[in-house]
Design a protein around this motif. Sequence first.
Motif: not given
Length: 318
Positions: A154-156, A195-203, A212-222, A228-231
């Motif tokens: 998930e990280a790499v 996106g994996f953390r976002v998906a885990d929390a959403a599901v 929170r995780l989504l906005r952090h991911a987007l702010a980090s450049g994801v 959406v693919a991970v979701l």
Amino acid sequence: MSVPPLVLISGPEQVIADRALAETLDAVRQDDPEAEIMRIDGSAYAPGDLSIHTSPSLFGGTKVVVVRDLDEGTDALIDELTTVVQQGVDGVLIVTHKSGQRGKRALDAIKKAGPRVVNAPAIKSDRDKSAFVTNEFRARRRKVTPDAVRALLEAVGKDLRELVQACQQLVDDTEGLIDADVVARYHGGKVEATGFRVADAAVAGDAPEALRLLRHALASGVDPVPIVAVLASQLRQVARVASAGRGRSDQLAKQLGMAPWQIDRARAASRGWDGDRLGRAIQAVAAADFDVKGGGRDPVYAVERAVLEITRQRHATA
């Protein structure tokens, strides 16, 4: 000599093919430190080069010819390689071939000559990538937990070269068992932004945490597209595992082409879901996929809306 006259490295996974080539050349050098190594690029082949390079040396010593990417080879290379192999190799001839029918005549001649074959199969599924990471640590005589493998993926990401480097870093910089906490110390920021953390929390139906995780991911450049693919992937896995029935994780993993830890995670995530609500959540993600790929005006809004719809379906009544 420990290396036979003919070696075929076959398959599309470049990381494995490159490693096999390097290990073969290292073995040649161990047998003969003065071995002469010549490299031929299949797509840029100059007619006659192979015959020159494979001719017996006047000064003795081992001659090694590496033919890269036979599947991209010119007609001249295919003709000459077929002839050289049929006449017998003096020295060591190493040929790499990714896939496809190009170069088949030469490839058939090589196989008929009885080469050492090293396979480099494509590693595409999450199950294969998990096994690859686990084997990287095993080869370095280090133990790693399934949660650590997941965290590292998930990280790499899924790029094998980056995974190899990350595995080596953890081996070099740590001691003992490599678990999720160890991975988090080195890659925690990256894990948090995936996106994996976002998906885990959403599901799981946790809307505040997912946003929170989504906005952090987007702010980090994801980019929204892989999120959406991970979701979509997470929801499909939940649906597949929920409909697969009971059974041991390792058995279902083989059946569904997933890693055992993915089976366990999907089983845990499936609690509280039913088929109808999963279907509606998957439809919401499909709509977001269309929007983030150009069908909508605001990709960020599209993925936020999908996340909220998933969490809403998680708590909805049938």
